[in-house]
Enzyme design. Structure first.
Site, PDB file in Angstrom:
ATOM      1  N   LYS A   1       0.921  -1.154   0.159  1.00  0.00           N
ATOM      2  CA  LYS A   1       0.104   0.190   0.036  1.00  0.00           C
ATOM      3  C   LYS A   1       0.757   1.176   0.062  1.00  0.00           C
ATOM      4  O   LYS A   1       0.786   2.173  -0.763  1.00  0.00           O
ATOM      5  CB  LYS A   1      -0.818  -0.098   1.279  1.00  0.00           C
ATOM      6  CG  LYS A   1      -2.101  -0.898   1.234  1.00  0.00           C
ATOM      7  CD  LYS A   1      -2.758  -0.986   2.558  1.00  0.00           C
ATOM      8  CE  LYS A   1      -3.667  -2.158   2.625  1.00  0.00           C
ATOM      9  NZ  LYS A   1      -4.434  -2.385   3.780  1.00  0.00           N
TER      10      LYS A   1
ATOM     11  N   HIS B   1       0.955  -7.522  17.598  1.00  0.00           N
ATOM     12  CA  HIS B   1      -0.194  -8.674  17.363  1.00  0.00           C
ATOM     13  C   HIS B   1      -0.664  -8.870  18.761  1.00  0.00           C
ATOM     14  O   HIS B   1      -0.234  -8.322  19.904  1.00  0.00           O
ATOM     15  CB  HIS B   1       0.213 -10.106  17.018  1.00  0.00           C
ATOM     16  CG  HIS B   1       1.762 -10.195  16.718  1.00  0.00           C
ATOM     17  ND1 HIS B   1       2.786 -10.258  18.060  1.00  0.00           N
ATOM     18  CD2 HIS B   1       2.651 -10.575  15.928  1.00  0.00           C
ATOM     19  CE1 HIS B   1       3.757 -10.537  17.635  1.00  0.00           C
ATOM     20  NE2 HIS B   1       3.910 -10.458  16.459  1.00  0.00           N
TER      21      HIS B   1
HETATM   22  C1  LIG Z   1      -3.486  -3.191  -1.910  1.00  0.00           C
HETATM   23  C2  LIG Z   1      -3.964  -4.621  -1.160  1.00  0.00           C
HETATM   24  C3  LIG Z   1      -2.717  -4.863  -0.318  1.00  0.00           C
HETATM   25  C4  LIG Z   1      -5.265  -4.242  -0.337  1.00  0.00           C
HETATM   26  O1  LIG Z   1      -5.321  -5.269   0.647  1.00  0.00           O
HETATM   27  P1  LIG Z   1      -6.838  -5.936   1.183  1.00  0.00           P
HETATM   28  O2  LIG Z   1      -6.562  -6.960   1.947  1.00  0.00           O
HETATM   29  O3  LIG Z   1      -7.439  -6.262  -0.127  1.00  0.00           O
HETATM   30  O4  LIG Z   1      -7.687  -4.755   1.514  1.00  0.00           O
HETATM   31  P2  LIG Z   1      -7.604  -3.718   3.081  1.00  0.00           P
HETATM   32  O5  LIG Z   1      -9.041  -3.714   3.482  1.00  0.00           O
HETATM   33  O6  LIG Z   1      -6.493  -4.066   3.892  1.00  0.00           O
HETATM   34  O7  LIG Z   1      -7.339  -2.312   2.551  1.00  0.00           O
HETATM   35  C5  LIG Z   1      -8.200  -1.840   1.444  1.00  0.00           C
HETATM   36  C6  LIG Z   1      -7.533  -0.479   1.190  1.00  0.00           C
HETATM   37  O8  LIG Z   1      -6.371  -0.615   0.500  1.00  0.00           O
HETATM   38  C7  LIG Z   1      -6.095   0.776  -0.055  1.00  0.00           C
HETATM   39  N1  LIG Z   1      -5.466   0.319  -1.329  1.00  0.00           N
HETATM   40  C8  LIG Z   1      -5.925  -0.218  -2.415  1.00  0.00           C
HETATM   41  N2  LIG Z   1      -4.964  -0.337  -3.512  1.00  0.00           N
HETATM   42  C9  LIG Z   1      -3.939   0.596  -3.144  1.00  0.00           C
HETATM   43  C10 LIG Z   1      -2.738   0.736  -3.806  1.00  0.00           C
HETATM   44  N3  LIG Z   1      -2.403   0.257  -4.938  1.00  0.00           N
HETATM   45  N4  LIG Z   1      -1.925   1.298  -3.110  1.00  0.00           N
HETATM   46  C11 LIG Z   1      -2.145   1.958  -1.807  1.00  0.00           C
HETATM   47  N5  LIG Z   1      -3.415   1.465  -1.223  1.00  0.00           N
HETATM   48  C12 LIG Z   1      -4.290   0.902  -1.838  1.00  0.00           C
HETATM   49  C13 LIG Z   1      -7.564   1.601  -0.301  1.00  0.00           C
HETATM   50  O9  LIG Z   1      -7.528   2.566   0.490  1.00  0.00           O
HETATM   51  C14 LIG Z   1      -8.300   0.148   0.284  1.00  0.00           C
HETATM   52  O10 LIG Z   1      -9.425   1.040   1.074  1.00  0.00           O
HETATM   53  P3  LIG Z   1     -10.767   1.669  -0.029  1.00  0.00           P
HETATM   54  O11 LIG Z   1     -11.125   0.557  -0.981  1.00  0.00           O
HETATM   55  O12 LIG Z   1     -11.934   1.590   1.209  1.00  0.00           O
HETATM   56  O13 LIG Z   1     -10.199   2.743  -0.297  1.00  0.00           O
HETATM   57  C15 LIG Z   1      -4.566  -5.639  -2.066  1.00  0.00           C
HETATM   58  O14 LIG Z   1      -4.867  -4.900  -3.328  1.00  0.00           O
HETATM   59  C16 LIG Z   1      -3.484  -6.657  -2.623  1.00  0.00           C
HETATM   60  O15 LIG Z   1      -2.743  -6.393  -3.405  1.00  0.00           O
HETATM   61  N6  LIG Z   1      -3.741  -7.739  -1.992  1.00  0.00           N
HETATM   62  C17 LIG Z   1      -2.909  -8.985  -2.035  1.00  0.00           C
HETATM   63  C18 LIG Z   1      -3.885 -10.005  -2.209  1.00  0.00           C
HETATM   64  C19 LIG Z   1      -3.097 -11.307  -2.121  1.00  0.00           C
HETATM   65  O16 LIG Z   1      -2.271 -11.538  -2.977  1.00  0.00           O
HETATM   66  N7  LIG Z   1      -3.372 -11.976  -1.040  1.00  0.00           N
HETATM   67  C20 LIG Z   1      -2.888 -13.240  -0.766  1.00  0.00           C
HETATM   68  C21 LIG Z   1      -3.878 -14.374  -0.415  1.00  0.00           C
HETATM   69  S1  LIG Z   1      -3.262 -15.785  -0.205  1.00  0.00           S
END
Ligand SMILES: CC(C)(COP(=O)(O)OP(=O)(O)OC[C@H]1O[C@@H](n2cnc3c(N)ncnc32)[C@H](O)[C@@H]1OP(=O)(O)O)[C@@H](O)C(=O)NCCC(=O)NCCS
Length: 116
Positions: free
Chosen positions: A62, A103
């Site tokens: 992020k 944590h």
């Molecule tokens: C950016 C990322 C880390 C967000 O994580 P998430 O768990 O989906 O969501 P969270 O609730 O923690 O965070 C959401 C917020 O991240 C922020 N966000 C999204 N894309 C972003 C980016 N490119 N840069 C910065 N912030 C970002 C937004 O503000 C969002 O909130 P909003 O939609 O209300 O504005 C996600 O897009 C990502 O890349 N996840 C990895 C997924 C993955 O491979 N998971 C593995 C499971 S095995």
């Protein structure tokens, strides 16, 4: 100058469930060095450790503005600790920014600040 901030929180029970299912999840999230550290921990600490690193890597993604994907995989990011336990964050072997991990019984959270 601060060029990015990122914050993430994860539920330990979700991480435990994924980690119990197979080694694939931790092998995707952790680097070789982190996997070696994980292997030496108690079962309770294993979940905290994995969840903390998962949160830190998402917080980095992020702060970086890319999210996790083609431009930034979990394996590109590594957390290392000094002799006092303070974590540092590396992106493709380069130390980058600042990280803090916490944590409780139920959650792990992390914050990352990137500086130019
Ligand atoms: C950016 C990322 C880390 C967000 O994580 P998430 O768990 O989906 O969501 P969270 O609730 O923690 O965070 C959401 C917020 O991240 C922020 N966000 C999204 N894309 C972003 C980016 N490119 N840069 C910065 N912030 C970002 C937004 O503000 C969002 O909130 P909003 O939609 O209300 O504005 C996600 O897009 C990502 O890349 N996840 C990895 C997924 C993955 O491979 N998971 C593995 C499971 S095995």
């Amino acid at each position: 100058m601060i060029i990015g901030i990122g914050l993430d929180i994860v539920e330990l029970h979700r991480i435990r469930r994924l980690d119990d299912r197979s080694s694939k999840f931790r092998e995707r999230i952790l680097t070789e060095r982190e996997l070696a550290e994980y292997a030496g921990l108690s079962d309770r600490r294993k979940v905290e450790f994995l969840a903390g690193r998962f949160a830190a890597k998402e917080a980095f993604a992020k702060a970086n503005g890319t999210g996790i994907g083609e431009m930034c995989s979990f394996a590109d990011i590594e957390i290392q600790k000094d002799e006092k336990g303070k974590p540092s964050i590396y992106f493709r072997q380069q130390e980058i920014g600042f990280v803090s991990i916490t944590h409780t019984k139920e959650y792990a959270a992390a914050q990352v600040v990137l500086q130019s």
